[in-house]
Write an enzyme that holds these catalytic residues in place. Sequence first.
Site, PDB file in Angstrom:
ATOM      1  N   ARG A   1       0.829  -1.212   0.000  1.00 59.70           N
ATOM      2  CA  ARG A   1       0.000   0.000   0.000  1.00 59.70           C
ATOM      3  C   ARG A   1       0.861   1.260   0.000  1.00 59.70           C
ATOM      4  O   ARG A   1       0.586   2.204  -0.745  1.00 59.70           O
ATOM      5  CB  ARG A   1      -0.912   0.000   1.234  1.00 59.70           C
ATOM      6  CG  ARG A   1      -2.131  -0.907   1.123  1.00 59.70           C
ATOM      7  CD  ARG A   1      -2.867  -1.001   2.446  1.00 59.70           C
ATOM      8  NE  ARG A   1      -4.147  -1.706   2.290  1.00 59.70           N
ATOM      9  CZ  ARG A   1      -4.829  -2.244   3.300  1.00 59.70           C
ATOM     10  NH1 ARG A   1      -4.353  -2.158   4.547  1.00 59.70           N
ATOM     11  NH2 ARG A   1      -5.977  -2.852   3.085  1.00 59.70           N
TER      12      ARG A   1
ATOM     13  N   HIS B   1       0.907  -5.083  12.328  1.00 58.81           N
ATOM     14  CA  HIS B   1      -0.061  -4.854  11.259  1.00 58.81           C
ATOM     15  C   HIS B   1      -1.279  -4.232  11.935  1.00 58.81           C
ATOM     16  O   HIS B   1      -2.235  -4.902  12.297  1.00 58.81           O
ATOM     17  CB  HIS B   1      -0.440  -6.162  10.570  1.00 58.81           C
ATOM     18  CG  HIS B   1      -1.531  -5.994   9.539  1.00 58.81           C
ATOM     19  ND1 HIS B   1      -1.451  -5.086   8.511  1.00 58.81           N
ATOM     20  CD2 HIS B   1      -2.736  -6.611   9.402  1.00 58.81           C
ATOM     21  CE1 HIS B   1      -2.551  -5.164   7.773  1.00 58.81           C
ATOM     22  NE2 HIS B   1      -3.343  -6.073   8.298  1.00 58.81           N
TER      23      HIS B   1
END
Length: 316
Positions: A154, A178
């Site tokens: 991303r 994460h």
Amino acid sequence: MVKVSIFGSTGTIGKNVAFTLAREDTVDEIVMVARPESLDKVKGETYDMYDALAARDIDCRLTPTCNFHDIEGSAIVLISAGIPREKGMKRLDLAVPNAKIVAYYSRQVAKYAPDAIILVATNPVDVMTTIALEASKFDKMKVFGVGNHLDSLRLKNYFSRHININSSEVHTRVVGEHGDHMVPLLSSTTIGGIPLKYFVEYVDLDITGLVERLKNAGNTIISKKGATEYGPAYAISNLISTIITDTHKVLTVSCYLDGEIENVEDVSLGVPAVISKRGLEMIVPIHMNDIEKRNFMKAAETVREATYEVKEHMNM
């Protein structure tokens, strides 16, 4: 013959990974494991996928099942089963219920596919990676989570689109949790071979805004369409293909640490690792500036604390 099994195959991520993998035509058989009450649903998914694969002349075998014996001989077992994250929900809110699911399936993998690599996608993935490791009793190099692989992709995409440059020119990585405590390694990010700190002098680049966008990416997608699917599915399929093809790529996955990075121990975190058909070939040392180092240590503390709480609740 390469065989991959998926727990959580009727979920958004599981079924998308199965279809993405089948389309890549690198796997001979994909075993889609479902609970007995969901077996008809997973059968329907395979029928639909077969119709699509016929257009590409792909002969990947799709096996819908609720029988654990069918995972025997798997090279990789993906665990994506669990309660999905909803809008406004933090990944750690899912920890206890999902840990029970991950622990149960990890024990089945140890029993029926003891030579497999376990790849964990269930959230919170860093906590779940440790749960899968301890429940399976596998070597730590054969159990890892998706970690910050998607976050890294991303961030790469954000830089690429914002600067209007080919994504292959962007080299960046996200480590840590994460989740809220992810750590973009901006100090070592390069664009076209130029360190980011020099590149920002020539373009209008809101680094703080990009990092905040990165941290909120999952919630943003969930708030607009109800779930993330394509990004996670392709990131996971990329990891699985890297294992199968034995390409020795360095990808950022959730690994159980024994002091390899900043002497951090007894916790699973996203770090760069060399991935091969044997699993984690090695955890790659990384350089962090002082701010990144502090944030990484904070991520370790947060995830370790959450992992301890889950293990205590489960008497592990």
